[in-house]
Design an enzyme around this catalytic site. Structure first.
Site, PDB file in Angstrom:
ATOM      1  N   GLY A 181      -5.277  -7.205  14.088  1.00 45.97           N
ATOM      2  CA  GLY A 181      -4.197  -7.024  15.047  1.00 45.97           C
ATOM      3  C   GLY A 181      -2.894  -6.601  14.420  1.00 45.97           C
ATOM      4  N   GLY A 182      -2.970  -5.901  13.285  1.00 42.77           N
ATOM      5  CA  GLY A 182      -1.768  -5.426  12.622  1.00 42.77           C
ATOM      6  C   GLY A 182      -1.093  -4.294  13.384  1.00 42.77           C
ATOM      7  CG  HIS A 206     -19.573  11.636   6.130  1.00 46.10           C
ATOM      8  ND1 HIS A 206     -18.721  10.696   5.607  1.00 46.10           N
ATOM      9  CD2 HIS A 206     -18.783  12.615   6.631  1.00 46.10           C
ATOM     10  CE1 HIS A 206     -17.462  11.083   5.788  1.00 46.10           C
ATOM     11  NE2 HIS A 206     -17.474  12.245   6.407  1.00 46.10           N
ATOM     12  CG  HIS A 253      -4.560   4.743  -2.117  1.00 53.80           C
ATOM     13  ND1 HIS A 253      -5.599   4.039  -2.700  1.00 53.80           N
ATOM     14  CD2 HIS A 253      -4.067   3.939  -1.136  1.00 53.80           C
ATOM     15  CE1 HIS A 253      -5.733   2.873  -2.097  1.00 53.80           C
ATOM     16  NE2 HIS A 253      -4.825   2.801  -1.150  1.00 53.80           N
ATOM     17  CB  SER A 267      -0.925   0.012   1.224  1.00 50.70           C
ATOM     18  OG  SER A 267      -1.756   1.153   1.215  1.00 50.70           O
ATOM     19  CG  HIS A 312      -0.452  12.731   2.335  1.00 50.07           C
ATOM     20  ND1 HIS A 312      -1.749  12.957   1.942  1.00 50.07           N
ATOM     21  CD2 HIS A 312      -0.471  11.606   3.107  1.00 50.07           C
ATOM     22  CE1 HIS A 312      -2.527  12.015   2.448  1.00 50.07           C
ATOM     23  NE2 HIS A 312      -1.786  11.189   3.148  1.00 50.07           N
ATOM     24  CG  ASN A 332      -4.120  -2.061  -1.412  1.00 52.18           C
ATOM     25  OD1 ASN A 332      -4.862  -2.969  -1.757  1.00 52.18           O
ATOM     26  ND2 ASN A 332      -3.339  -2.131  -0.347  1.00 52.18           N
ATOM     27  CB  VAL A 333      -1.018  -4.499  -5.493  1.00 48.03           C
ATOM     28  CG1 VAL A 333      -1.145  -5.851  -6.182  1.00 48.03           C
ATOM     29  CG2 VAL A 333      -0.991  -3.389  -6.529  1.00 48.03           C
ATOM     30  NE  ARG A 334      -7.722  -5.560  -1.309  1.00 43.63           N
ATOM     31  CZ  ARG A 334      -8.009  -4.455  -1.955  1.00 43.63           C
ATOM     32  NH1 ARG A 334      -7.076  -3.543  -2.129  1.00 43.63           N
ATOM     33  NH2 ARG A 334      -9.224  -4.241  -2.430  1.00 43.63           N
TER      34      ARG A 334
END
Length: 317
Positions: free
Chosen positions: A272-273, A189, A120, A106, A110, A122-124
């Protein structure tokens, strides 16, 4: 369930597919960090190698305090456990209770200059198993762009790069993954998009492992190829405190999305990371202003009105 590939002090992986993905994800992290530091050699680099008590670990790299990049985080993780967290099964309830391995890279960047957008990627890769059943695996990821001052040329170039990543895998892929990205990176929102989108996908296994892996790799490498030309185009644009204040306010919306909606953040916390690594995506400075409204016909109003709504950027003249 086996652990990681000779890293973080746990036993090596047996599954050759997991071993392959682990290897090229670490190479992808190396490439992204190397490209960012080449673009901004003044930035400081901090690296943490960490272990997760429940199994696995990762390598977090943060660049900070540069002339171009105020903060950028590029995180590699490979964790495993006996039960998938709720964030990973919200759309796949049939996988609840399965043991899992989750690998990913990830990246969030900024920049300092408000005219350079945040980006941004991300590859998973997930694989799950229960005794006596075949493993279930899938890839996910994508990349998206969050400008503070909108430029149609940048949004067009970003989406053309996304088309280039997708086109050899099917003509329908970019429109489908572009729409998915618009839908996912949306602050309900606030009734506004996080940025100008890009591509987003999840649960990808329909083409078989080889082709799905190839696409995921293309996404990871396509991200930095798409982003750095925009950085170079905008990094020397003059800016004042007005632009800086607007950037910090808009960063607040970025934080809101990551803490309220982002499934990757929720997965990391639920599994729990390492909290510092999970929250590396947050900007170093941010502000909230009560009931902010842009001045009519200003550049700030233009961002909200023209760039924070889903659009067909390829059709923009």
């Amino acid at each position: 369930m086996s652990g990681t590939v000779g890293s973080f002090g746990v036993e090596p992986v047996v599954d050759p597919c997991v071993h392959r993905v682990h290897s090229w994800l670490r190479e992808l992290q190396d490439r992204i960090v190397g490209e960012l530091l080449t673009e901004d050699p003044s930035a400081k680099l901090v690296e943490d190698v960490w272990e997760r008590p429940g199994g696995g670990g990762g390598r977090t790299r943060v660049i900070a305090d540069g002339e171009v990049f105020e903060r950028g985080g590029v995180n590699f993780s490979h964790v495993h456990g006996e039960e998938l967290p709720p964030a990973a099964t919200v759309n796949r309830p049939e996988l609840a209770g399965r043991a899992f391995q989750a690998l990913g890279v990830s990246a969030v960047v900024h920049p300092l200059n408000p005219y350079v957008p945040t980006s941004h990627c991300n590859v998973r890769y997930f694989t799950t198993e229960v005794p006596g059943e075949a493993p279930v695996w899938w890839f996910g990821g994508g990349f998206d762009l969050t400008p503070y001052y909108g430029f149609e040329t940048d949004a067009q170039a970003w989406h053309r790069a996304a088309v280039a990543v997708c086109e050899e895998f099917g003509n329908d892929l970019y429109p489908r993954f572009k729409e998915w990205c618009d839908r996912y990176f949306f602050l309900h929102h606030r009734n506004e998009a996080r940025g100008v989108g890009g591509i987003f996908f999840d649960d990808l296994n329909e083409w078989g492992f080889e082709l799905c892996e190839q696409f995921a790799r293309r996404v990871g490498h396509g991200y930095v190829d798409a982003y750095l030309p925009i950085v170079r185009r905008r990094r020397r644009t003059p800016w004042s405190q007005r632009e800086r204040d607007f950037q910090l306010m808009r960063r607040g919306r970025y934080v809101e999305f990551n803490l309220v909606y982002d499934r990757g953040t929720l997965f990391g916390l639920q599994s729990g990371g390492r909290t510092e690594s999970i929250l590396m995506s947050l900007p170093p400075l941010v502000r909230w202003q009560y009931d902010w409204k842009p001045v009519p016909e200003s550049a700030e109003a233009g961002l909200v009105e023209r760039f924070l709504r889903p659009r067909d950027w390829l059709a923009v003249p």
